[in-house]
Design a protein around this motif. Sequence first.
Motif, mmCIF file in Angstrom:
data_model
loop_
_atom_site.group_PDB
_atom_site.id
_atom_site.type_symbol
_atom_site.label_atom_id
_atom_site.label_comp_id
_atom_site.label_asym_id
_atom_site.label_seq_id
_atom_site.Cartn_x
_atom_site.Cartn_y
_atom_site.Cartn_z
ATOM 1 N N UNK A 357 0.527 -1.133 0.142
ATOM 2 C CA UNK A 357 -0.204 -0.354 -0.162
ATOM 3 C C UNK A 357 0.863 1.427 0.179
ATOM 4 N N UNK A 358 1.492 1.509 -0.415
ATOM 5 C CA UNK A 358 2.569 2.629 -0.526
ATOM 6 C C UNK A 358 3.163 3.220 0.969
ATOM 7 N N UNK A 359 2.936 2.341 1.993
ATOM 8 C CA UNK A 359 3.480 2.917 3.142
ATOM 9 C C UNK A 359 4.415 3.377 3.390
ATOM 10 N N UNK A 360 5.826 2.360 3.305
ATOM 11 C CA UNK A 360 6.739 2.931 3.734
ATOM 12 C C UNK A 360 8.077 4.010 2.860
ATOM 13 N N UNK A 361 9.021 3.721 3.763
ATOM 14 C CA UNK A 361 10.014 4.836 2.809
ATOM 15 C C UNK A 361 10.056 5.277 3.706
ATOM 16 N N UNK A 362 10.764 7.032 3.399
ATOM 17 C CA UNK A 362 10.698 8.369 3.897
ATOM 18 C C UNK A 362 9.827 9.025 3.299
ATOM 19 N N UNK A 363 8.787 8.511 2.459
ATOM 20 C CA UNK A 363 7.820 9.832 2.269
ATOM 21 C C UNK A 363 6.374 8.626 1.495
ATOM 22 N N UNK A 364 6.714 7.261 2.806
ATOM 23 C CA UNK A 364 5.600 6.629 2.052
ATOM 24 C C UNK A 364 4.221 6.983 3.315
ATOM 25 N N UNK A 365 2.998 6.792 3.116
ATOM 26 C CA UNK A 365 2.394 7.075 3.266
ATOM 27 C C UNK A 365 1.916 6.928 4.650
ATOM 28 N N UNK A 366 3.110 6.311 5.782
ATOM 29 C CA UNK A 366 3.276 6.408 7.098
ATOM 30 C C UNK A 366 3.993 7.477 7.428
ATOM 31 N N UNK A 367 4.440 8.231 7.165
ATOM 32 C CA UNK A 367 5.068 9.037 7.242
ATOM 33 C C UNK A 367 4.403 10.419 6.573
ATOM 34 N N UNK A 368 3.657 10.536 5.587
ATOM 35 C CA UNK A 368 2.722 11.726 4.701
ATOM 36 C C UNK A 368 1.683 11.395 5.944
ATOM 37 N N UNK A 369 0.986 10.332 6.925
ATOM 38 C CA UNK A 369 -0.006 11.409 7.763
ATOM 39 C C UNK A 369 0.689 11.574 9.012
ATOM 40 N N UNK A 370 1.381 11.508 9.534
ATOM 41 C CA UNK A 370 2.876 11.750 10.520
ATOM 42 C C UNK A 370 2.465 13.055 10.135
ATOM 43 N N UNK A 371 3.115 13.446 8.860
ATOM 44 C CA UNK A 371 3.444 15.340 9.396
ATOM 45 C C UNK A 371 2.368 15.790 8.996
#
Length: 463
Positions: A357-371
């Motif tokens: 689902x594109x959650x990982x990496x420095x600009x993945x979904x988790x980072x987007x949600x976090x930011x």
Amino acid sequence: MSQTRHAALMADPRIAEARALIQSALAEHRSAVTAVCGPDPALAADYDASVEAIGQIRGRGLFFPYLGSGLGNGPYVELDDGSIKLDFISGIGVHGWGHGDAGITDAAIDAALQDTIMQGNLQQNTVSLEVGKLLVDGANRWQSDGRFSHCFLTTTGAMANENAYKILLQNKAPASRALAFAGNFSGRTLGMCWVTDKAANRVGVPQTIQTDYIPHFNPDRPEVSTRRALYKLERLLARYPGQHALMSFELVLGEGGYYAGTTEFYRALMQRCKDAGIAVHVDEVQTFGRTTEMYAFQHFGLDDLVDVVSVGKVTQVCATVFTNAVNPKPGLLSQTFTGATAAFHAAKVIIEGLRDGGFYGDSGRNVQLHNHFVAGIKGIGERHPGWVKGPFGVGAMVGFTPFGGDPAKNKALLAQMYKDGLLGFTAGKNPTRMRFLMPLGVVTEAQIDDAVRILEISMAAVA
Ligand SMILES: Cc1ncc(COP(=O)(O)O)c(C=O)c1O
């Protein structure tokens, strides 16, 4: 080509037709759950009686007066009094795909068409293999030559940790001590309540595991954190030579307050443990799925140092993943249930969703949600000086210190948020923090904005 009779059942057009009917009814009714609202007065009296009754049956009242109706839509969930809450705690990290998700419902329909309700050690269906393999392959970053070989499935995070401890204690017998971080939460079983760093959780329980605590990373004094932790470790190794079997690493302290260390901090401690013949266990019951990699040990670049990992919560089925070098002797691990069939089918959908689902990496979904969430909380702090310290956390684990961390004020805020329709939870002590485990699989930026909006209203009410 030959196929099983069950495969023929699943291919029956009546199943597809029934599934489509259920899904269209669900979609229609789910669409009525899109914003926070108060209870229906006509349902409130029965609801209050049910909340009271469940407290009686449990012998203890509920933390929140929460009884779900069974309908939800993403992070929005209907309670049995007709009210709708915005769920940003997800059962403390369990409902990563929110409430009433179509994919999870589909998985539950698949499970309903299996022959049994529970999976176990003696008799299990092929879905056990699929889930175990996903967890091992994920731990190996989907490479075929990774270090992890085995996965033992179980029902709770505490049991996944129990199994990790049994494996590593057996491996280093007769060493009987464990090392863990101060402030860690490992569960509440007879064993784990003696690892969890909270004396109130083991009052009257005889000591099972002798645990020595290492200070976690201190974000206010990063430069001395590693030195301080290593110094404490050296002293314990000298005091109890050869007596420690393992060290447990909770890489982002969950219950302890969303403190995260650094790669340098963890590598130094893990390497010292390895040099002393002490195995490395990582407790990912709360972190799994939520950082910039599927496993938090990967986020921190610790792949080469970990022997055993425990996962739980968002995975629906809990598990202990380990290398072949520590594979225990027969008889050490087994249990009647490893989980409900529906949990296994949901686990497969969720872990595959995390993988693809594109959650990982420095600009993945988790980072987007976090930011996005962090920016919203910071905005509250800018508008109201003194209300916010932080935010803290990694990826889809976000917390902050409200009002200087005063425990009473934080408790009042939690209750006010509940009243206003936003579910979060406190963490840590001195200072006490507010934390959120949003349903990472489905939450949108607009829903995060809604959470921030309610949070500001609640903070204003208790300021
Ligand atoms: C890091 C960690 N380990 C273990 C556990 C225990 O999991 P369970 O409550 O499923 O037994 C938890 C639960 O909060 C946790 O956060």
